[in-house]
Scaffold this motif. Structure first.
Motif, short mmCIF file in Angstrom:
data_model
loop_
_atom_site.label_atom_id
_atom_site.label_comp_id
_atom_site.label_asym_id
_atom_site.label_seq_id
_atom_site.Cartn_x
_atom_site.Cartn_y
_atom_site.Cartn_z
N SER A 106 48.66 -7.88 29.13
CA SER A 106 49.75 -8.08 28.20
C SER A 106 51.08 -8.30 28.91
CB SER A 106 49.87 -6.88 27.25
OG SER A 106 50.14 -5.71 27.97
N ASN A 111 50.87 -13.04 23.41
CA ASN A 111 49.69 -12.44 22.79
C ASN A 111 48.88 -11.70 23.85
OD1 ASN A 111 49.86 -13.26 20.04
ND2 ASN A 111 49.34 -15.34 20.66
N GLU A 134 53.44 -15.22 21.14
CA GLU A 134 53.20 -14.55 19.87
C GLU A 134 53.75 -15.36 18.71
OE1 GLU A 134 55.18 -10.74 20.27
OE2 GLU A 134 53.26 -9.76 20.65
#
Length: 165
Positions: A106, A111, A134
């Motif tokens: 991450s 995402n 994202e």
């Protein structure tokens, strides 16, 4: 069917919160609008070799931006037992005993992606982690909201075609 109703209800509540908190109108000729921008999904490429000199296995790899393949510095690698951080070039290397590991990759604004990785003795697992952007809701101020909505919809369609969202 019950789960679908719950999801729809939750989604409606989420939209209402965004409308009342994030989007408003101004008193001048410009208009504030809130638009959904579709993100880009993440992906992982894996290959492995078997010539490590240690009895441990090695996971090594690099964080890359899915849109332009540039390195993402200081990406986070989360194992069940511990956390590790990539260097300023997005690269990392971790020696681990043979086992099956659940790993999450991450970085803020991208995402996350999770993968179960099996490591054998003397195995080197090479990873390329392509993190996608994202989804987001963005508040715009514009004199022509129709043009802006059209531009965002076009961008979302292009991302759906290119990345199969």
């Amino acid at each position: 069917m019950q789960q679908l109703k719950k999801i729809v209800k939750t989604f409606k509540i989420y939209i209402l919160i965004l409308i009342f908190c994030g989007c408003g109108t101004s008193k001048n000729t410009k208009t504030n609008i809130c638009l959904h921008e579709v993100g880009i999904p993440s992906g992982i490429k894996i290959n492995s070799e078997t010539y490590s000199t240690s009895d441990y296995g090695i996971i090594r790899g690099q964080f890359l931006n899915r849109t332009d393949s540039l390195p993402i510095p200081n990406g986070l690698i989360k194992f069940t037992e511990f956390i590790n951080i990539a260097d300023e070039n997005g690269k990392f290397s971790i020696d681990l005993p043979p086992h099956s590991y659940d790993v999450e990759f991450s970085f803020l604004g991208f995402n996350n992606i999770s993968k179960t990785i099996n490591i054998e003795k003397k195995e080197i697992v090479n990873l390329k982690i392509y993190l996608g952007i994202e989804d987001s809701w963005t508040d715009f101020t514009t004199e022509n909201p129709r043009k802006l909505k059209k531009k965002i919809r076009k961008q979302n369609r292009e991302r759906k075609i290119k990345y199969g969202i």
